[in-house]
Design a protein around this motif. Structure first.
Motif, PDB file in Angstrom:
ATOM      1  N   UNK A   1      15.640 -61.780   0.956  1.00  0.00           N
ATOM      2  CA  UNK A   1      15.362 -62.450   2.229  1.00  0.00           C
ATOM      3  C   UNK A   1      15.557 -61.463   3.387  1.00  0.00           C
ATOM      4  N   UNK A   2      14.850 -61.662   4.503  1.00  0.00           N
ATOM      5  CA  UNK A   2      15.030 -60.761   5.641  1.00  0.00           C
ATOM      6  C   UNK A   2      16.423 -60.930   6.238  1.00  0.00           C
ATOM      7  N   UNK A   3      16.912 -59.868   6.845  1.00  0.00           N
ATOM      8  CA  UNK A   3      18.290 -59.892   7.339  1.00  0.00           C
ATOM      9  C   UNK A   3      18.413 -59.104   8.626  1.00  0.00           C
ATOM     10  N   UNK A   4      19.320 -59.546   9.480  1.00  0.00           N
ATOM     11  CA  UNK A   4      19.685 -58.848  10.704  1.00  0.00           C
ATOM     12  C   UNK A   4      21.160 -58.480  10.576  1.00  0.00           C
ATOM     13  N   UNK A   5      21.447 -57.195  10.593  1.00  0.00           N
ATOM     14  CA  UNK A   5      22.838 -56.740  10.498  1.00  0.00           C
ATOM     15  C   UNK A   5      23.492 -56.902  11.861  1.00  0.00           C
ATOM     16  N   UNK A   6      24.560 -57.670  11.916  1.00  0.00           N
ATOM     17  CA  UNK A   6      25.210 -57.941  13.193  1.00  0.00           C
ATOM     18  C   UNK A   6      26.580 -57.271  13.323  1.00  0.00           C
ATOM     19  N   UNK A   7      27.057 -56.637  12.267  1.00  0.00           N
ATOM     20  CA  UNK A   7      28.273 -55.858  12.401  1.00  0.00           C
ATOM     21  C   UNK A   7      28.277 -54.734  11.372  1.00  0.00           C
ATOM     22  N   UNK A   8      28.807 -53.595  11.792  1.00  0.00           N
ATOM     23  CA  UNK A   8      28.860 -52.385  10.979  1.00  0.00           C
ATOM     24  C   UNK A   8      30.271 -51.827  11.000  1.00  0.00           C
ATOM     25  N   UNK A   9      30.703 -51.302   9.877  1.00  0.00           N
ATOM     26  CA  UNK A   9      32.018 -50.679   9.861  1.00  0.00           C
ATOM     27  C   UNK A   9      31.957 -49.264  10.453  1.00  0.00           C
ATOM     28  N   UNK A  10      33.035 -48.878  11.095  1.00  0.00           N
ATOM     29  CA  UNK A  10      33.173 -47.513  11.576  1.00  0.00           C
ATOM     30  C   UNK A  10      33.680 -46.618  10.463  1.00  0.00           C
ATOM     31  N   UNK A  11      33.957 -45.365  10.799  1.00  0.00           N
ATOM     32  CA  UNK A  11      34.320 -44.406   9.758  1.00  0.00           C
ATOM     33  C   UNK A  11      35.254 -43.335  10.311  1.00  0.00           C
ATOM     34  N   UNK A  12      36.257 -42.998   9.519  1.00  0.00           N
ATOM     35  CA  UNK A  12      37.101 -41.827   9.756  1.00  0.00           C
ATOM     36  C   UNK A  12      37.103 -41.000   8.476  1.00  0.00           C
ATOM     37  N   UNK A  13      36.782 -39.720   8.583  1.00  0.00           N
ATOM     38  CA  UNK A  13      36.832 -38.828   7.432  1.00  0.00           C
ATOM     39  C   UNK A  13      37.880 -37.753   7.641  1.00  0.00           C
ATOM     40  N   UNK A  14      38.701 -37.518   6.635  1.00  0.00           N
ATOM     41  CA  UNK A  14      39.785 -36.530   6.719  1.00  0.00           C
ATOM     42  C   UNK A  14      39.849 -35.708   5.439  1.00  0.00           C
ATOM     43  N   UNK A  15      40.088 -34.424   5.605  1.00  0.00           N
ATOM     44  CA  UNK A  15      40.407 -33.556   4.472  1.00  0.00           C
ATOM     45  C   UNK A  15      41.829 -33.057   4.661  1.00  0.00           C
TER      46      UNK A  15
END
Length: 457
Positions: free
Chosen positions: A192-206
């Motif tokens: 079914x068609x979809x509208x994304x209304x929230x996205x997760x952020x990101x932190x990358x660490x080494x």
């Protein structure tokens, strides 16, 4: 009546639209590989020429990296709209796993219908061209483009978008609109068609932990000298408690529980976690106790270890205490979590496990906050209705476990929300060998954008 004519024009011109897309896909615009720098520019110039032929005021704009393509239609709308996509693609390695030449784009028949096979067919050239073809049909029927469109087409998305934020800040007045349209997402898993209304952020660490000045014989030094792998493993294992919650100080600051409405909307999707995991050879969901799978994937933050190295990892066996150990760790963020605070809390956590004889070094690998859209804007209702009309199914408001930093950039730099609508399927194999994009997704995606533009005029 005019909308029906636009839709008819799209249907009649589909063979030509597919030919155009195949030509675009044959340009190996791999932004991460310096050997393809000329191909990335060639793809930008291809887009420039296509958009100019439709009547856009368009230019290839240089940056310190790969160029941006920026296009404008005539002024006059009460609601300016910005359309974003990217024309660069992922590398194709390992080439041996491809069943076809990744840049010899072709249409192939499959049991589920015809597909477009090529690197970039789904991510993101095929998706980008859905709105370009919608504008082409609109121009053919109306004699002019929809007014007040801004197109921002990027050539560095697959290499971290290093030029994007500076470019947006330097050209904010030119780019600012009422809403941004982003075509880099998927249909819901059931089609079914979809509208994304929230996205997760990101932190990358080494993180790198060092002890002795060389690898040590484990018989002579084991039990006396510090072992960086053991130190690192203990610290990483302690990131979560027995209930699956991340223990970093202040980690959940800004995380918001689901509203009753959103919880009901997500429950209505009928998500089958057994089927979802079964496709990758798993069956038992993990995560924080008391949370549903969709809640864990879309609304809860995560801490994940993405890679660990240290000591001897070759064939056979070598009994050493390694001089150093490394790990790459990522955090997916939700709500109003602050990437800088999460990074600082992780570093403080590692430091608490560090023996006196060990040192630690950290390297940042990006950081962006989560994005939550204001669906009270009537535009979201209009877009949902347009998608529902095209696909014959009620479009869903969904979350995404992934991160699309551009949505946050539009919010924080240009002050506008984003409508994230895409037509990929979860089996399109983006970033993997044998990428494809359904012809139906391309055709109905173009029709969908025509309906959306008509609804928002």
């Amino acid at each position: 009546m005019k909308l029906e004519q636009v839709l008819k024009a799209l249907d009649e011109d589909l063979p030509n639209a597919l030919d155009r897309l195949l030509g675009f896909l044959r340009i190996p615009s791999i932004s991460t590989d310096p050997a393809h720098k000329g191909d990335v520019r060639k793809a930008a110039e291809w887009l420039r020429d296509e958009l100019a032929s439709l009547g856009f005021d368009v230019a290839v704009r240089d940056t310190p990296g790969h160029p941006m393509v920026v296009a404008h239609s005539q002024k006059g709308s009460a609601r300016p709209l910005l359309f974003y996509g990217h024309y660069d693609v992922q590398p194709v390695d390992p080439l041996s796993l491809w069943e076809f030449d990744p840049f010899d784009a072709q249409i192939a028949d499959t049991p589920n219908g015809p597909v477009i096979r090529a690197r970039g067919s789904s991510d993101d050239k095929g998706q980008l061209m859905t709105f370009v073809e919608a504008f082409r049909a609109w121009k053919a029927v109306h004699g002019e483009l929809p007014s007040d469109l801004v197109l921002l087409l990027e050539g560095e998305e697959e290499s971290g978008s290093p030029s994007l934020q500076p470019f947006m800040r330097e050209n904010a007045d030119e780019l600012r609109a009422s809403l941004a349209m982003i075509c880099d997402t998927e249909l819901y898993s059931d089609g079914r068609p979809a509208i994304v209304t929230q996205l997760r952020g990101l932190v990358g660490e080494e993180v790198i932990i060092r002890a002795a000045d060389r690898d040590l014989h484990s018989g002579m030094y084991g039990g006396v000298a510090a072992n960086p792998i053991m130190v690192l493993a203990e610290a990483l294992a302690a990131l979560k408690d027995e209930n699956g919650r991340v223990v970093l100080e202040g980690f959940y600051d800004g995380v918001e529980d689901l509203s009753n409405q959103k919880r009901a909307d997500w429950e209505s999707l009928g998500f089958d976690v057994a089927d979802y995991l079964g496709r990758i050879g798993l069956q038992n969901p993990i995560g924080e106790k008391g949370r549903t799978p969709l809640e864990m994937m879309w609304n809860q933050p995560t801490a994940e270890i993405n890679g660990i190295t240290g000591g001897y990892t070759g064939d056979g066996f070598k009994t050493v205490l390694p001089a150093e150990a490394r790990a790459k760790v990522s955090f997916r963020l939700t709500g109003k979590q602050d990437p800088a605070k999460v990074r600082a809390a992780f570093r403080a956590h590692i430091a608490r496990f560090l023996p006196a004889d060990c040192s630690v070094e950290f390297h940042e690998h990006g950081g962006s906050p989560a994005s939550v859209m204001d669906t009270a804007d009537p535009a979201y209702t209009s877009v949902r209705a347009a998608l529902s009309d095209e696909w014959g199914r009620e479009a869903a408001f969904i979350g995404s476990g992934g991160s699309i930093p551009i949505a946050g950039d539009f919010k924080h730099i240009l002050g506008m929300d984003s409508v994230l609508v895409g037509f990929a399927h979860d089996d399109d194999r983006i970033h993997s060998p044998n990428e494809k994009y359904d012809v139906e997704s391309f055709a109905k995606g173009s029709r969908s954008w025509a309906r959306i533009v008509a609804a928002l005029r």
